[in-house]
Scaffold this active site. Structure first.
Site, PDB file in Angstrom:
ATOM      1  CG  ASN A  88      -0.245  -0.112   2.522  1.00 28.22           C
ATOM      2  OD1 ASN A  88       0.596  -0.992   2.695  1.00 28.22           O
ATOM      3  ND2 ASN A  88      -0.563   0.754   3.468  1.00 28.22           N
ATOM      4  CG  HIS A  89       3.112   2.679   2.927  1.00 26.03           C
ATOM      5  ND1 HIS A  89       2.369   3.812   3.138  1.00 26.03           N
ATOM      6  CD2 HIS A  89       2.990   1.931   4.061  1.00 26.03           C
ATOM      7  CE1 HIS A  89       1.831   3.769   4.348  1.00 26.03           C
ATOM      8  NE2 HIS A  89       2.185   2.634   4.918  1.00 26.03           N
TER       9      HIS A  89
HETATM   10 FE   LIG Z   1       2.161  -1.916   4.071  1.00 24.84          FE
END
Ligand SMILES: [Fe+2]
Length: 254
Positions: free
Chosen positions: A67-68
């Site tokens: 997600n990053h």
């Molecule tokens: Fe993550």
């Protein structure tokens, strides 16, 4: 076939821990493939090309994310050019980069697939349906999945769902290694979360003080990566063998 997977590298101290420990670990384990999750390697959020190169120089063959992955805009400058830098496959629309990479190990096609969960995370495409679609075109390959997700329930559900189609699933993102390494009934080597690589004495890789203060005050705090003190490297090692004309996991340990 032996595969080594190293959990989320957090900050400069994570890169240092990788540089310090991975060479000896590889000498001891002699894996044919080494995969490292690097999405937190730049200041705890995101990855730049210099971090990617540092992870490869430490001994990784493929770098996964989650997600990053987009947090440092510079990732756009190299993610299309490096097919061993993966982002989750199930991002919607026409996003840059690759969600998987297939390599050949001793005549066996091995595909490393990066997927992301949606429970308590941003609502990207459903990973279950995304895997179904992906599997249609990859049925003859040995499939290794880094499932980057928050909840244990979604991770176990995803593992049960792909058991018999993929051969390995390890979870990432929570930065805490779980004690549930096992081989599922249809041959999937499974671990809910591999854990992290970086500071040992912080909280999930960040400085303890501000995290504790957030719990004490219920007010937002800026979290900084803990860059000092003792280091840790969390990993999983998986052995696979040909059984009944299909590759299955022999064991997974972490
Ligand atoms: Fe993550």
């Amino acid at each position: 076939m032996r595969i080594l997977f190293v959990g989320d590298v957090v900050g400069s101290i994570g890169l240092k821990a990788l540089h310090t420990y991975l060479k000896d670990l590889k000498s001891e384990l002699k894996p044919q493939l080494t995969i490292v999750n690097g999405e937190n390697s730049n200041g705890g959020k995101g990855i730049k090309e210099s971090d990617f190169k540092s992870i490869l120089n430490s001994g990784a063959d493929i770098v996964t994310s989650g997600n990053h992955v987009w947090d440092k805009r510079e990732v756009i400058d190299f993610i299309n050019d490096k097919d061993n830098m993966l982002r989750p496959l199930n991002y919607p629309g026409n996003v840059p980069g690759n969600g998987f990479k297939t390599i050949n190990i001793n005549g066996q096609k091995v595909t490393v697939l990066n997927m992301q969960g949606t429970a308590l995370m941003q609502p990207i495409d459903n990973p279950f349906y995304a895997f179904d679609e992906f599997y249609n075109d990859h049925q003859d390959e040995m499939i290794f999945v880094d499932f980057h997700a928050e909840t244990t329930s979604e991770k176990i559900a995803f593992g049960r769902y792909i058991d018999g189609r993929a051969q390995v699933m390890v979870g990432t993102h929570t930065h805490v290694q779980t004690n549930d390494a096992q081989v599922f009934p249809k041959g999937l080597a499974y671990l809910t979360d591999v854990g992290m690589t970086g500071a040992l004495d912080g909280i999930l890789g960040t400085k303890s003080k501000r995290v504790i203060n957030r719990f004490l005050t219920q007010r937002p705090e800026k979290f900084d990566v803990e860059e000092d003190g003792r280091m840790q490297l969390n990993y999983a090692v998986i052995d696979l063998n040909e059984k009944n004309n299909k590759i299955k996991a022999d064991y997974i340990r972490s």
